[in-house]
Design an enzyme around this catalytic site. Sequence first.
Site, PDB file in Angstrom:
ATOM      1  N   VAL A   5       0.851  -1.185   0.000  1.00 16.64           N
ATOM      2  CA  VAL A   5       0.000   0.000   0.000  1.00 16.64           C
ATOM      3  C   VAL A   5       0.890   1.239   0.000  1.00 16.64           C
ATOM      4  O   VAL A   5       1.916   1.278   0.698  1.00 16.64           O
ATOM      5  CB  VAL A   5      -0.968   0.009   1.208  1.00 16.64           C
ATOM      6  N   PHE A   6       0.519   2.228  -0.787  1.00 19.78           N
ATOM      7  CA  PHE A   6       1.304   3.457  -0.911  1.00 19.78           C
ATOM      8  C   PHE A   6       0.697   4.549  -0.042  1.00 19.78           C
ATOM      9  O   PHE A   6      -0.502   4.837  -0.119  1.00 19.78           O
ATOM     10  CB  PHE A   6       1.328   3.923  -2.370  1.00 19.78           C
ATOM     11  N   GLY A   7       1.521   5.166   0.793  1.00 16.93           N
ATOM     12  CA  GLY A   7       1.088   6.257   1.646  1.00 16.93           C
ATOM     13  C   GLY A   7       1.667   7.579   1.190  1.00 16.93           C
ATOM     14  O   GLY A   7       2.879   7.663   0.912  1.00 16.93           O
ATOM     15  N   TYR A   8       0.825   8.598   1.125  1.00 14.40           N
ATOM     16  CA  TYR A   8       1.286   9.918   0.687  1.00 14.40           C
ATOM     17  C   TYR A   8       0.848  11.024   1.641  1.00 14.40           C
ATOM     18  O   TYR A   8       1.210  12.193   1.450  1.00 14.40           O
ATOM     19  CB  TYR A   8       0.759  10.222  -0.725  1.00 14.40           C
ATOM     20  N   GLY A   9       0.062  10.655   2.667  1.00 14.87           N
ATOM     21  CA  GLY A   9      -0.371  11.618   3.679  1.00 14.87           C
ATOM     22  C   GLY A   9       0.167  11.195   5.032  1.00 14.87           C
ATOM     23  O   GLY A   9       1.373  11.008   5.211  1.00 14.87           O
ATOM     24  N   SER A  10      -0.714  11.006   5.993  1.00 16.13           N
ATOM     25  CA  SER A  10      -0.285  10.645   7.339  1.00 16.13           C
ATOM     26  C   SER A  10       0.363   9.265   7.400  1.00 16.13           C
ATOM     27  O   SER A  10       1.127   8.968   8.331  1.00 16.13           O
ATOM     28  CB  SER A  10      -1.469  10.708   8.309  1.00 16.13           C
ATOM     29  N   GLU A  87      -9.038   5.225   6.497  1.00 14.51           N
ATOM     30  CA  GLU A  87      -9.150   5.994   5.257  1.00 14.51           C
ATOM     31  C   GLU A  87     -10.602   6.002   4.757  1.00 14.51           C
ATOM     32  O   GLU A  87     -10.857   5.951   3.562  1.00 14.51           O
ATOM     33  CB  GLU A  87      -8.240   5.382   4.188  1.00 14.51           C
TER      34      GLU A  87
END
Length: 223
Positions: A5-10, A87
């Site tokens: 899974v790609f995270g770009y925020g918290s 999310e």
Amino acid sequence: MVFWVFGYGSLVWNPGFEYDEKVVGFIKDYRRVFDLACIDHRGTPEDPARTCTLEHIEGAVCWGAAYCVRGSPEKERAAMQYLERRECEYDQKTLVDFFKETDPLRPALSGVIVFTSTPDKVSNKYYLGPAPLEEMAWQIATAVGPCGNNKDYLFSLEKAMFDIGHEDDLVIELANEVRKVLGTMAKEKKLVSSLKPLKSQTQAQIPSIQLHLLPPEAVAMDL
């Protein structure tokens, strides 16, 4: 069993779930924007926070971190259930290619999950859409929810991007604008606080002033 899974925020600085590997990298044709409402973590339904989502733009690049979960089906299911609860404002799970800095032309991973949102206020009740920088800054500076305030979300993301060596111009610009708003709010609060003692002091002086203006015989009678 395994998924990424790609995270770009918290998720960049606070994944919150058990993972087996973390890799810094980027996805293509998406950019980070603050167009999504958060009403249960950093804001409320009355005063929603602004949090990150992705906008699809050809040629754009979005840096972040990919997390790997491997092991039993139970472990994978637990991680995904956690992510879906966290999310919940995102109405889509998109599969993307993930790239590393060492090889920006060939995907290091394919089929990486990223939580995204439909950019449509009718079909997606959490979509706020774009706004002027100053307006977004005021909203972020003042929004507070059960998990904290909106400004700390932004400042934490700013630091996280710096820590992985890939700062985001929009994040920096927005964070600096929020700091200006906070400075203005602090000055206004200080001004109001400084005026309160003057008002009470003036009111306290009124009786004594009136007393001196009375004739001597009136003062004696009043006593």
